[in-house]
Design an enzyme around this catalytic site. Structure first.
Site, PDB file in Angstrom:
ATOM      1  CE1 TYR A 140       6.277  39.827  65.639  1.00  0.00           C
ATOM      2  CE2 TYR A 140       6.385  40.877  67.786  1.00  0.00           C
ATOM      3  CZ  TYR A 140       6.727  39.831  66.933  1.00  0.00           C
ATOM      4  OH  TYR A 140       7.500  38.806  67.378  1.00  0.00           O
ATOM      5  CD  GLU A 157       3.250  37.488  63.606  1.00  0.00           C
ATOM      6  OE1 GLU A 157       2.048  37.397  63.907  1.00  0.00           O
ATOM      7  OE2 GLU A 157       4.138  36.868  64.186  1.00  0.00           O
ATOM      8  CG  ASP A 196      20.020  30.534  45.612  1.00  0.00           C
ATOM      9  OD1 ASP A 196      20.222  31.762  45.639  1.00  0.00           O
ATOM     10  OD2 ASP A 196      20.220  29.775  46.589  1.00  0.00           O
ATOM     11  CB  THR A 231      21.375  37.030  49.526  1.00  0.00           C
ATOM     12  OG1 THR A 231      22.333  37.338  48.510  1.00  0.00           O
ATOM     13  CG2 THR A 231      21.534  35.589  49.962  1.00  0.00           C
ATOM     14  CE  LYS A 288      25.439  35.499  49.738  1.00  0.00           C
ATOM     15  NZ  LYS A 288      25.296  34.069  49.419  1.00  0.00           N
ATOM     16  NE  ARG A 341      24.879  39.982  56.848  1.00  0.00           N
ATOM     17  CZ  ARG A 341      25.619  39.235  56.024  1.00  0.00           C
ATOM     18  NH1 ARG A 341      25.333  37.970  55.821  1.00  0.00           N
ATOM     19  NH2 ARG A 341      26.651  39.743  55.414  1.00  0.00           N
TER      20      ARG A 341
END
Ligand code: PLP
Length: 428
Positions: free
Chosen positions: A61, A63, A212, A238, A241, A247
């Site tokens: 974790y 965060e 984007d 992203t 691609k 991903r």
């Protein structure tokens, strides 16, 4: 089967404990190795990136952000996140990067949370003209909680700008509706985006400009598409691609205040713990993208897309807007066969081992589940080593499958030739 010894040993490890899951993995590896991947939003990552996504960074974790975590034990998580951020900034020549968004859609949702209040107006491309669902689809939170207004592509067939972004209309729509945010960057747009022109519109109406670049990030990083900077205030993308990473999503800006707003919106506004194994793989992928070989790869992606568009045109398909400047094209199937639908085409091609997606063409008379078009992209085939010569071969295989009328025998024949072609270009 892919020629990757580490993947083989991972498979053996899993098979020893869970044969059911391993069998599915083996089948998927086989599918990827023996089919032609022409989905414009997909790619094959390198073995280094693939295995980077499966490391012990998944156990933690983390965060918060580097130096400001909510858990102990984050020393190396800080190091890797800072490295990923620094490489992202080097790649896109900007000052601030947030590498934590889990995906492109999450990156955009956090952008809305950061910059807009519920009910605020934003402008984006007509979704059926090539926009993404996170840019105002009615059932997406962007369309449900905010107020999208849309600008279209040029509809006039006699115009040399037919099926390219109608910047005049974008200006008119924005002057009329005064959006707080203007979005550009698309999912099925084959031409160069004029970011400077969009910024002039944004300035005229006092809006923030967002790009984007989910599809074109790899092209932007290697100079094959103009950069959204300095024109755009904020950028999302992203990483999986054309950028050929794991991903995931990412946010970029040169504005320190907007960076702070975005960081808070993403965490704790929207996400919990970051996927640190994916952040690790992002760092590795960005390292690859900074190398000269990556630019050469993107040059081949674009050259292959041009060659494929020409090879399809030669076989009497119509490419929307008359061609492509980037890694993808939209094929209007009606020019070849008035009865042929995108849905049938996608299905017949899949039976032949050619993986594509049906896609509406601008002003498509058929509904979205049917469509008159196919979207084709070259990033994945180019990663495999395909060149312009093979693009003509690929177009020939596509045309044979689409001329089959769905006949099993013809499709089986194409499938065999597709397998043979894939064997000449094994996946690493
Ligand atoms: C692919 C894409 C996205 C969404 O990315 P996901 O990772 O699938 O959520 C967002 N915007 C555009 C323009 C895209 O093409």
């Amino acid at each position: 089967m892919a020629n990757d010894a580490i993947a083989d040993s991972v498979y053996d490890l899993i098979a020893g404990q869970d044969p059911d899951a391993a069998a599915i993995l083996a089948a998927e590896r086989e599918r990827q190795a023996t089919t032609l991947e022409l989905i414009a939003s997909e790619n094959h990552v390198s073995p280094a990136v693939m295995h980077a996504a499966g490391t012990c960074f998944t156990n933690k974790y983390a965060e918060g952000y580097p130096g400001r975590r909510y858990y102990g034990g984050c020393v190396h998580h800080d190091e890797i996140e800072l490295l990923a951020q620094q490489r992202a900034c080097d790649l896109f020549k900007c000052q601030f990067a947030n590498v934590q968004p889990h995906s492109g859609a999450q990156a955009n949702a956090a952008l809305f949370l950061a910059l807009l209040e519920p009910g605020d107006t934003f402008a984006s491309l007509v979704l059926a003209d090539g926009g993404h669902l996170s840019h105002g689809l009615k059932v997406n939170l962007s369309g449900k909680w905010f107020n999208p207004v849309h600008y279209p592509l040029v509809r006039d067939e006699s115009s040399p700008k037919f099926e390219t972004i109608d910047y005049d209309e974008a200006e008119r729509v924005c002057v009329e509706h005064k959006p707080k945010l203007i979005m550009c960057g698309y999912s099925a747009y084959p031409r160069v985006i004029d970011f400077a022109r969009m910024r002039a519109i944004a300035d005229k109406v006092g809006a923030l400009l967002h790009a984007d670049i989910a599809h074109i990030a790899g092209l932007v990083a290697s100079g094959m598409h103009p950069s959204p900077f300095p024109h755009c205030h904020v950028v999302t993308t992203t990483t999986h691609k054309t950028l050929r990473g794991p991903r995931g999503g990412m946010f970029l800006t040169n504005d320190g205040e907007l960076a702070k707003k975005y960081d808070r919106a993403l965490f704790p506004g929207m996400q919990g713990g970051p996927l640190m194994h994916i952040v690790f793989a992002k760092a590795v992928a960005f390292g690859e993208a900074l190398k000269p070989e990556f630019k050469a790869y993107q040059e081949r992606v674009v050259a292959n897309a041009r060659a494929l568009a020409e090879a399809m045109t030669k076989r009497s398909y119509r490419i929307t807007s008359g061609g492509t400047d980037n890694h993808l094209m939209l094929v209007d199937l009606r020019a070849r066969d008035a009865e042929l639908t995108g849905a049938d085409a996608e299905q017949w091609l899949e039976r032949a081992g050619i993986i594509t997606n049906k896609n509406g063409i601008p002003n498509d008379p058929r509904p979205p589940r049917v469509t008159s078009g196919l979207r084709l992209g070259t990033p994945a085939l180019t990663t495999r080593g395909f060149g312009t010569k093979e693009m003509d071969e690929v177009a020939g295989l596509i045309d044979r499958a689409l001329g089959s009328g769905g006949d099993d025998g013809v499709l089986a024949g194409v499938r065999a030739d597709v397998r043979a072609l894939c064997e000449r270009f094994p996946l690493s």
